[in-house]
Design a protein around this motif. Structure first.
Motif, short mmCIF file in Angstrom:
data_model
loop_
_atom_site.label_atom_id
_atom_site.label_comp_id
_atom_site.label_asym_id
_atom_site.label_seq_id
_atom_site.Cartn_x
_atom_site.Cartn_y
_atom_site.Cartn_z
N THR A 110 0.95 -1.04 -0.01
CA THR A 110 -0.05 -0.03 0.18
C THR A 110 0.93 1.23 -0.11
O THR A 110 1.89 1.40 0.97
CB THR A 110 -0.92 0.00 1.26
N VAL A 111 0.59 2.27 -0.93
CA VAL A 111 1.22 3.35 -0.93
C VAL A 111 0.31 4.69 -0.94
O VAL A 111 -0.70 4.50 -1.19
CB VAL A 111 2.17 3.62 -2.21
N ALA A 112 1.03 5.81 -0.24
CA ALA A 112 -0.03 6.93 -0.12
C ALA A 112 1.00 8.20 0.56
O ALA A 112 1.88 7.52 0.99
CB ALA A 112 -1.18 6.67 0.78
N GLU A 113 0.50 9.53 0.28
CA GLU A 113 1.49 10.28 1.00
C GLU A 113 1.41 10.27 2.42
O GLU A 113 2.28 10.86 3.02
CB GLU A 113 0.78 11.68 0.26
N ASN A 114 0.21 9.81 3.02
CA ASN A 114 0.17 9.63 4.30
C ASN A 114 -0.38 8.16 4.81
O ASN A 114 -1.46 7.98 4.52
CB ASN A 114 -0.64 10.89 5.20
N LEU A 115 0.20 7.27 5.74
CA LEU A 115 -0.21 6.19 5.98
C LEU A 115 0.19 5.92 7.57
O LEU A 115 1.12 6.55 8.01
CB LEU A 115 0.79 5.03 5.33
N THR A 116 -0.96 5.39 8.40
CA THR A 116 -0.59 4.84 9.68
C THR A 116 0.73 3.87 9.87
O THR A 116 0.98 3.14 8.87
CB THR A 116 -1.61 4.26 10.36
N ARG A 117 1.41 3.89 10.85
CA ARG A 117 2.61 2.81 11.13
C ARG A 117 2.04 1.46 10.81
O ARG A 117 1.04 0.94 11.43
CB ARG A 117 3.21 3.11 12.36
N ASN A 118 2.79 0.71 10.05
CA ASN A 118 2.57 -0.65 9.85
C ASN A 118 4.11 -1.24 9.40
O ASN A 118 4.99 -0.46 9.42
CB ASN A 118 1.65 -0.94 8.73
N THR A 119 3.92 -2.51 8.94
CA THR A 119 5.30 -3.19 8.65
C THR A 119 5.35 -3.59 7.03
O THR A 119 4.32 -3.42 6.56
CB THR A 119 5.64 -4.36 9.47
N ILE A 120 6.34 -3.83 6.67
CA ILE A 120 6.64 -4.20 5.16
C ILE A 120 7.84 -5.07 5.23
O ILE A 120 9.07 -4.63 5.71
CB ILE A 120 6.90 -3.04 4.50
N PRO A 121 8.18 -6.22 4.50
CA PRO A 121 9.42 -6.87 4.35
C PRO A 121 10.38 -6.02 3.67
O PRO A 121 9.99 -5.22 2.45
CB PRO A 121 9.00 -8.20 3.55
#
Length: 214
Positions: A165-176
Protein backbone atom coordinates in the motif's frame (compact mmCIF):
# COMPACT_ATOMS: atom_id res chain seq x y z
CA UNK A 1 19.65 2.13 -16.64
CA UNK A 2 23.00 2.14 -14.81
CA UNK A 3 22.08 2.28 -11.13
CA UNK A 4 24.47 3.25 -8.33
CA UNK A 5 23.35 1.75 -5.01
CA UNK A 6 24.56 3.49 -1.85
CA UNK A 7 24.26 1.18 1.13
CA UNK A 8 24.57 -1.93 -1.02
CA UNK A 9 25.66 -4.10 1.89
CA UNK A 10 22.67 -3.13 4.01
CA UNK A 11 19.65 -5.37 4.36
CA UNK A 12 17.52 -3.51 1.80
CA UNK A 13 20.59 -2.85 -0.32
CA UNK A 14 21.47 -6.53 -0.67
CA UNK A 15 17.97 -7.35 -1.92
CA UNK A 16 18.09 -4.39 -4.30
CA UNK A 17 21.50 -5.26 -5.75
CA UNK A 18 20.33 -8.82 -6.43
CA UNK A 19 17.13 -7.66 -8.15
CA UNK A 20 19.00 -5.15 -10.32
CA UNK A 21 21.70 -7.68 -11.19
CA UNK A 22 19.12 -10.05 -12.71
CA UNK A 23 16.98 -7.31 -14.28
CA UNK A 24 17.19 -7.26 -18.10
CA UNK A 25 17.04 -3.46 -18.36
CA UNK A 26 19.40 -2.43 -15.56
CA UNK A 27 23.06 -2.60 -14.61
CA UNK A 28 24.04 -2.18 -10.98
CA UNK A 29 27.13 -0.64 -9.43
CA UNK A 30 27.22 -1.33 -5.70
CA UNK A 31 28.94 0.97 -3.21
CA UNK A 32 30.38 -0.81 -0.18
CA UNK A 33 32.67 0.19 2.67
CA UNK A 34 35.31 -2.55 2.73
CA UNK A 35 37.51 -4.55 0.36
CA UNK A 36 36.07 -7.75 1.86
CA UNK A 37 32.56 -6.69 0.83
CA UNK A 38 33.88 -5.76 -2.62
CA UNK A 39 35.44 -9.21 -3.10
CA UNK A 40 32.13 -10.83 -2.19
CA UNK A 41 30.41 -8.78 -4.91
CA UNK A 42 33.04 -9.68 -7.48
CA UNK A 43 32.55 -13.38 -6.78
CA UNK A 44 28.86 -12.88 -7.61
CA UNK A 45 29.73 -11.08 -10.85
CA UNK A 46 28.50 -7.72 -9.59
CA UNK A 47 30.36 -4.46 -10.18
CA UNK A 48 31.29 -2.72 -6.98
CA UNK A 49 33.30 0.17 -5.60
CA UNK A 50 34.66 0.98 -2.15
CA UNK A 51 33.70 4.41 -0.84
CA UNK A 52 32.70 5.99 2.45
CA UNK A 53 29.82 8.37 3.16
CA UNK A 54 32.04 10.12 5.68
CA UNK A 55 34.49 10.92 2.88
CA UNK A 56 34.28 13.81 0.44
CA UNK A 57 31.69 14.63 -2.19
CA UNK A 58 34.38 14.29 -4.87
CA UNK A 59 35.09 10.73 -3.70
CA UNK A 60 31.40 9.92 -4.15
CA UNK A 61 31.46 11.56 -7.57
CA UNK A 62 34.34 9.31 -8.59
CA UNK A 63 32.58 6.23 -7.22
CA UNK A 64 29.32 6.94 -9.07
CA UNK A 65 30.85 7.75 -12.48
CA UNK A 66 29.12 6.04 -15.38
CA UNK A 67 25.74 5.80 -13.64
CA UNK A 68 22.53 7.59 -14.57
CA UNK A 69 20.53 6.82 -11.40
CA UNK A 70 21.40 6.76 -7.71
CA UNK A 71 19.54 4.96 -4.92
CA UNK A 72 20.36 5.99 -1.35
CA UNK A 73 19.49 3.14 0.99
CA UNK A 74 22.32 3.53 3.49
CA UNK A 75 21.84 3.81 7.23
CA UNK A 76 24.02 4.03 10.28
CA UNK A 77 22.15 1.18 11.98
CA UNK A 78 20.53 0.88 15.37
CA UNK A 79 23.73 -0.04 17.21
CA UNK A 80 25.56 3.23 16.51
CA UNK A 81 25.34 6.57 18.29
CA UNK A 82 23.57 9.78 17.30
CA UNK A 83 26.83 11.06 15.81
CA UNK A 84 26.78 8.35 13.12
CA UNK A 85 23.11 9.04 12.46
CA UNK A 86 24.05 12.62 11.60
CA UNK A 87 27.13 11.65 9.59
CA UNK A 88 25.49 8.88 7.54
CA UNK A 89 21.71 9.32 7.42
CA UNK A 90 21.84 13.11 7.06
CA UNK A 91 25.22 14.37 5.87
CA UNK A 92 25.95 11.21 3.88
CA UNK A 93 22.63 11.53 2.10
CA UNK A 94 23.19 15.21 1.31
CA UNK A 95 26.72 14.53 0.04
CA UNK A 96 25.34 11.80 -2.22
CA UNK A 97 22.79 14.29 -3.53
CA UNK A 98 25.54 16.82 -4.20
CA UNK A 99 27.55 14.15 -6.01
CA UNK A 100 24.53 13.39 -8.21
CA UNK A 101 24.20 17.07 -9.10
CA UNK A 102 27.90 17.34 -9.92
CA UNK A 103 27.70 14.30 -12.19
CA UNK A 104 24.50 15.41 -13.87
CA UNK A 105 22.68 12.29 -12.63
CA UNK A 106 19.03 13.32 -12.63
CA UNK A 107 17.32 10.21 -11.23
CA UNK A 108 17.59 9.88 -7.44
CA UNK A 109 15.67 7.51 -5.17
CA UNK A 110 15.82 8.09 -1.42
CA UNK A 111 14.82 5.46 1.14
CA UNK A 112 13.51 7.38 4.13
CA UNK A 113 11.18 6.38 6.99
CA UNK A 114 7.41 6.36 7.37
CA UNK A 115 6.01 9.73 8.51
CA UNK A 116 9.46 11.37 8.45
CA UNK A 117 7.69 14.37 6.93
CA UNK A 118 5.44 14.85 10.01
CA UNK A 119 7.29 15.74 13.21
CA UNK A 120 4.26 15.00 15.40
CA UNK A 121 4.37 11.35 14.32
CA UNK A 122 8.01 10.63 15.08
CA UNK A 123 8.93 7.85 17.48
CA UNK A 124 10.54 9.31 20.60
CA UNK A 125 12.73 6.21 20.93
CA UNK A 126 14.58 6.96 17.66
CA UNK A 127 13.87 10.67 17.29
CA UNK A 128 17.41 11.61 16.06
CA UNK A 129 16.96 9.11 13.20
CA UNK A 130 13.71 10.79 12.16
CA UNK A 131 15.35 14.22 12.39
CA UNK A 132 18.12 13.05 10.05
CA UNK A 133 15.65 11.54 7.58
CA UNK A 134 13.39 14.60 7.69
CA UNK A 135 16.11 17.08 6.79
CA UNK A 136 17.82 14.82 4.26
CA UNK A 137 14.45 14.49 2.50
CA UNK A 138 14.00 18.26 2.51
CA UNK A 139 17.37 18.70 0.79
CA UNK A 140 16.31 16.18 -1.84
CA UNK A 141 12.97 17.94 -2.38
CA UNK A 142 14.74 21.29 -2.81
CA UNK A 143 17.06 19.88 -5.48
CA UNK A 144 16.61 19.94 -9.24
CA UNK A 145 16.72 16.14 -9.45
CA UNK A 146 13.95 13.82 -10.57
CA UNK A 147 13.67 12.31 -7.13
CA UNK A 148 11.40 9.76 -5.50
CA UNK A 149 11.34 9.55 -1.71
CA UNK A 150 10.09 6.21 -0.40
CA UNK A 151 9.16 6.14 3.29
CA UNK A 152 8.76 2.49 4.34
CA UNK A 153 7.13 1.37 7.58
CA UNK A 154 8.68 -0.99 10.10
CA UNK A 155 11.11 -3.25 8.27
CA UNK A 156 10.95 -7.04 8.61
CA UNK A 157 13.03 -9.90 7.23
CA UNK A 158 10.00 -11.91 6.14
CA UNK A 159 9.84 -13.00 2.50
CA UNK A 160 8.34 -10.40 0.20
CA UNK A 161 4.71 -10.81 -0.84
CA UNK A 162 4.70 -8.34 -3.73
CA UNK A 163 1.61 -6.75 -2.17
CA UNK A 164 1.87 -3.19 -0.85
CA UNK A 165 0.00 0.00 0.00
CA UNK A 166 1.36 3.44 -0.87
CA UNK A 167 0.05 6.93 -0.09
CA UNK A 168 1.33 10.34 0.93
CA UNK A 169 0.24 9.59 4.50
CA UNK A 170 -0.15 6.15 6.09
CA UNK A 171 -0.46 4.94 9.66
CA UNK A 172 2.42 2.90 10.99
CA UNK A 173 2.66 -0.66 9.79
CA UNK A 174 5.35 -3.06 8.59
CA UNK A 175 6.80 -4.24 5.29
CA UNK A 176 9.40 -6.86 4.31
CA UNK A 177 12.71 -5.40 3.18
CA UNK A 178 12.44 -7.49 0.02
CA UNK A 179 9.24 -5.66 -0.94
CA UNK A 180 10.91 -2.30 -0.35
CA UNK A 181 13.67 -3.33 -2.76
CA UNK A 182 11.12 -4.49 -5.34
CA UNK A 183 9.29 -1.19 -5.02
CA UNK A 184 12.52 0.71 -5.66
CA UNK A 185 13.07 -1.25 -8.88
CA UNK A 186 9.51 -0.46 -10.01
CA UNK A 187 9.90 3.23 -9.17
CA UNK A 188 13.25 3.73 -10.91
CA UNK A 189 11.83 4.11 -14.42
CA UNK A 190 8.28 5.20 -13.54
CA UNK A 191 8.02 8.88 -14.49
CA UNK A 192 4.76 9.05 -12.53
CA UNK A 193 6.88 8.90 -9.37
CA UNK A 194 9.27 11.70 -10.34
CA UNK A 195 9.41 14.44 -7.69
CA UNK A 196 7.03 12.45 -5.48
CA UNK A 197 7.25 11.28 -1.87
CA UNK A 198 5.15 8.55 -0.28
CA UNK A 199 4.76 6.18 2.67
CA UNK A 200 5.01 2.44 1.98
CA UNK A 201 3.67 -0.55 3.93
CA UNK A 202 2.42 -4.04 3.17
CA UNK A 203 -1.01 -4.10 1.57
CA UNK A 204 -3.31 -5.75 -0.93
CA UNK A 205 -2.22 -4.29 -4.27
CA UNK A 206 0.56 -5.48 -6.52
CA UNK A 207 3.58 -3.19 -6.52
CA UNK A 208 2.90 -2.08 -10.09
CA UNK A 209 -0.77 -1.32 -9.38
CA UNK A 210 0.00 0.48 -6.13
CA UNK A 211 2.59 2.76 -7.74
CA UNK A 212 0.15 3.62 -10.54
CA UNK A 213 -2.46 4.56 -7.92
CA UNK A 214 -0.33 7.36 -6.46
Amino acid sequence: MNVFVVGANGQIGQHLVHLLAIHPEHHVKAMVRTEEQLEKLKKSGIEGVVANLEGTVDELVEAAKGCDAIVFTAGSGGSTGHDKTLLVDLDGAVKTLEAAEKLGVERFVMVSAIQAHHRENWSEAIKPYFVAKHYADRFVEASSLNYSIIRPGGLTNESGTGQITVAENLTRNTIPREDVASTIVQVLTDRHTYRRSFDLVSGDQSIEEAIKSL
